[in-house]
Scaffold this active site. Structure first.
Site, PDB file in Angstrom:
ATOM      1  N   ASP A   1       0.852  -1.190   0.000  1.00  0.00           N
ATOM      2  CA  ASP A   1       0.000   0.000   0.000  1.00  0.00           C
ATOM      3  C   ASP A   1       0.893   1.247   0.000  1.00  0.00           C
ATOM      4  OD1 ASP A   1      -3.218   0.543   0.979  1.00  0.00           O
ATOM      5  OD2 ASP A   1      -1.793   2.208   1.066  1.00  0.00           O
TER       6      ASP A   1
ATOM      7  N   ASN B   1     -12.680  -3.270   3.038  1.00  0.00           N
ATOM      8  CA  ASN B   1     -13.594  -2.137   3.104  1.00  0.00           C
ATOM      9  C   ASN B   1     -14.560  -2.242   1.930  1.00  0.00           C
ATOM     10  OD1 ASN B   1     -12.257  -1.051   5.351  1.00  0.00           O
ATOM     11  ND2 ASN B   1     -10.774   0.005   4.051  1.00  0.00           N
TER      12      ASN B   1
ATOM     13  N   VAL C   1     -11.098   2.879  -3.391  1.00  0.00           N
ATOM     14  CA  VAL C   1     -10.759   2.357  -4.724  1.00  0.00           C
ATOM     15  C   VAL C   1     -11.734   1.230  -5.032  1.00  0.00           C
ATOM     16  CG1 VAL C   1      -9.014   1.291  -6.181  1.00  0.00           C
ATOM     17  CG2 VAL C   1      -8.323   2.983  -4.457  1.00  0.00           C
TER      18      VAL C   1
ATOM     19  N   HIS D   1     -10.325  -5.366  -2.948  1.00  0.00           N
ATOM     20  CA  HIS D   1      -8.973  -5.590  -2.426  1.00  0.00           C
ATOM     21  C   HIS D   1      -9.034  -5.989  -0.967  1.00  0.00           C
ATOM     22  CE1 HIS D   1      -9.995  -1.295  -2.170  1.00  0.00           C
ATOM     23  NE2 HIS D   1      -9.330  -1.271  -1.028  1.00  0.00           N
TER      24      HIS D   1
ATOM     25  N   HIS E   1      -6.900  -5.792   2.440  1.00  0.00           N
ATOM     26  CA  HIS E   1      -5.755  -5.189   3.133  1.00  0.00           C
ATOM     27  C   HIS E   1      -5.173  -6.234   4.078  1.00  0.00           C
ATOM     28  CE1 HIS E   1      -6.796  -0.785   2.438  1.00  0.00           C
ATOM     29  NE2 HIS E   1      -7.984  -1.327   2.241  1.00  0.00           N
TER      30      HIS E   1
HETATM   31  P1  AMP Z   1      -9.737   1.401   0.478  1.00  0.00           P
HETATM   32  O1  AMP Z   1      -9.856   2.703   1.225  1.00  0.00           O
HETATM   33  O2  AMP Z   1     -10.116   0.194   1.301  1.00  0.00           O
HETATM   34  O3  AMP Z   1     -10.459   1.457  -0.849  1.00  0.00           O
HETATM   35  O4  AMP Z   1      -8.200   1.201   0.210  1.00  0.00           O
HETATM   36  C1  AMP Z   1      -7.552   1.686  -0.917  1.00  0.00           C
HETATM   37  C2  AMP Z   1      -6.086   1.623  -0.603  1.00  0.00           C
HETATM   38  O5  AMP Z   1      -5.379   1.759  -1.804  1.00  0.00           O
HETATM   39  C3  AMP Z   1      -5.601   2.731   0.337  1.00  0.00           C
HETATM   40  O6  AMP Z   1      -5.029   2.153   1.500  1.00  0.00           O
HETATM   41  C4  AMP Z   1      -4.574   3.473  -0.501  1.00  0.00           C
HETATM   42  O7  AMP Z   1      -3.477   3.921   0.253  1.00  0.00           O
HETATM   43  C5  AMP Z   1      -4.181   2.432  -1.515  1.00  0.00           C
HETATM   44  N1  AMP Z   1      -3.672   2.948  -2.777  1.00  0.00           N
HETATM   45  C6  AMP Z   1      -4.220   3.895  -3.552  1.00  0.00           C
HETATM   46  N2  AMP Z   1      -3.481   4.089  -4.659  1.00  0.00           N
HETATM   47  C7  AMP Z   1      -2.434   3.234  -4.570  1.00  0.00           C
HETATM   48  C8  AMP Z   1      -1.315   2.944  -5.400  1.00  0.00           C
HETATM   49  N3  AMP Z   1      -1.104   3.608  -6.556  1.00  0.00           N
HETATM   50  N4  AMP Z   1      -0.424   2.015  -4.981  1.00  0.00           N
HETATM   51  C9  AMP Z   1      -0.617   1.353  -3.834  1.00  0.00           C
HETATM   52  N5  AMP Z   1      -1.669   1.566  -3.007  1.00  0.00           N
HETATM   53  C10 AMP Z   1      -2.559   2.495  -3.369  1.00  0.00           C
END
Ligand code: AMP
Length: 116
Positions: free
Chosen positions: A33, A89, A98, A102, A104
């Site tokens: 992340d 999430n 996003v 995914h 975490h």
């Molecule tokens: P969520 O809030 O559960 O949708 O998590 C999305 C995660 O994606 C967050 O923890 C961000 O820090 C991570 N994220 C967003 N863009 C990138 C990226 N380019 N590379 C790695 N992690 C990312």
């Protein structure tokens, strides 16, 4: 049901933007992340662009199992011997930002409960 839209994770799968990839197979990708919330913070994603867990269908059951087992293996390789947390999430109230499913993997410190 969310639309299957292009996200930044699609670009990572296609290597159009850089990521610190720690695992890949034909179904899944795992990468660090970019804004880590713990000493180890890795995301495991399906290559299939399922927007949220709520959009997964019965035909995805093997894929969802594969993602969990991938999370387990990635956590082992990351050395998380004393435990870790796996978080999905889901949707706006779940804090998802996003819209590409995914998992975490968070570890390397004692994690609080309940989450905010
Ligand atoms: P969520 O809030 O559960 O949708 O998590 C999305 C995660 O994606 C967050 O923890 C961000 O820090 C991570 N994220 C967003 N863009 C990138 C990226 N380019 N590379 C790695 N992690 C990312």
């Amino acid at each position: 049901m969310s639309e299957a839209t292009e996200t930044i994770f699609s670009k990572i799968i296609r290597r159009e933007i850089p990521a610190d990839i720690v695992y890949e197979d034909n179904l899944a990708l795992a990468f660090k992340d970019v804004h880590p919330q713990a000493p180890v913070h890795i995301l495991v994603i399906p290559k299939k662009p399922i927007p949220t867990l709520a959009d997964a269908e019965s035909q995805d059951h093997a894929l969802l199992g594969h993602l969990l087992l991938t999370a387990k293996r990635v956590a082992e390789v990351a050395g998380l011997k004393s435990g870790y947390r796996v978080v999905i999430n889901t949707g706006d109230d779940g804090g998802q930002t996003v819209y590409h499913l995914h998992l975490h993997i968070l570890g390397g410190r004692q994690l609080d409960w309940p989450p905010g």
